[in-house]
Design a protein around this motif. Sequence first.
Motif, PDB file in Angstrom:
ATOM      1  N   HIS A 118       0.831  -1.202   0.000  1.00 56.21           N
ATOM      2  CA  HIS A 118       0.000   0.000   0.000  1.00 56.21           C
ATOM      3  C   HIS A 118       0.868   1.254   0.000  1.00 56.21           C
ATOM      4  O   HIS A 118       0.577   2.233  -0.698  1.00 56.21           O
ATOM      5  CB  HIS A 118      -0.927   0.002   1.212  1.00 56.21           C
ATOM      6  N   SER A 121       1.926   2.164  -3.395  1.00 51.21           N
ATOM      7  CA  SER A 121       0.856   2.226  -4.397  1.00 51.21           C
ATOM      8  C   SER A 121       0.690   3.635  -4.957  1.00 51.21           C
ATOM      9  O   SER A 121       1.176   4.618  -4.395  1.00 51.21           O
ATOM     10  CB  SER A 121      -0.468   1.784  -3.776  1.00 51.21           C
ATOM     11  N   CYS A 133      -5.475   6.622   0.220  1.00 54.08           N
ATOM     12  CA  CYS A 133      -4.373   5.941   0.897  1.00 54.08           C
ATOM     13  C   CYS A 133      -4.777   5.569   2.319  1.00 54.08           C
ATOM     14  O   CYS A 133      -4.531   4.451   2.776  1.00 54.08           O
ATOM     15  CB  CYS A 133      -3.134   6.828   0.899  1.00 54.08           C
ATOM     16  N   ARG A 136      -6.935   2.532   2.406  1.00 53.73           N
ATOM     17  CA  ARG A 136      -6.143   1.314   2.232  1.00 53.73           C
ATOM     18  C   ARG A 136      -5.495   0.894   3.556  1.00 53.73           C
ATOM     19  O   ARG A 136      -5.583  -0.262   3.985  1.00 53.73           O
ATOM     20  CB  ARG A 136      -5.027   1.561   1.213  1.00 53.73           C
TER      21      ARG A 136
END
Length: 226
Positions: A118, A121, A133, A136
């Motif tokens: 993550h 990402s 974000c 996640r």
Amino acid sequence: RDQAAGASAAPEPPEEVLGPGVIDGTSADGPTYYVALGDSLAANVGVDRARDGYVSRLHNWLEGRDGADYGLRNFGISGETSGTLIRGGQLDQAVAFISGNPVAYVTIDIGANDLLGHLGSADCSADLDDPACRQRIDSTRVTYSVNIEEIFRRLRDAAPDATIVFLRAYNPFSLGFGPAVGFEAQSDATLDAFNDLAASAAGRHGIVVADGFTPMSGTTASTTRM
């Protein structure tokens, strides 16, 4: 470019303390065992020989400290997450072995791969506080909390008298650039909070917590060759 030029000032890797292990593999027989579980760190990714991985080094040190002959079983699998540890068979295999053999020590490092995908990402590339974000990361925290509780419970049930040690994950993005790179500080704080979830669960199951995070902070440009 300026930040990259400053990478030469990153801390040097610390001097070796334990030295290489004796067992150059993942298995050795003995009257009592040290069992390791985990991800790429336990699986010796990053070293040329298994004897240079932390599991074999620690095994050798424990034998010397305790004056004992310990067997070894290292179940570590590269890329493992807390979820795949449970569902992919590593935990089942380790618990089965522990339940059928005398075990003095168990170590586990797990969780870094739950989060680091993550952090790298597109959603998190600009700012870890971006709503996408945060969603996640928050979702992963919930899942990890449930998984680590199950992992620790099953290990403790299988080895009620063993010393079980959880290794806090280091941050591979902690390269030593300092405050000039905001992502470094943000990812440090995010991963450290993630580690705290496991440390809290460890306390409930009588599991020792080893700090693999603090000694690595700001060093990974020189310690991991990333």
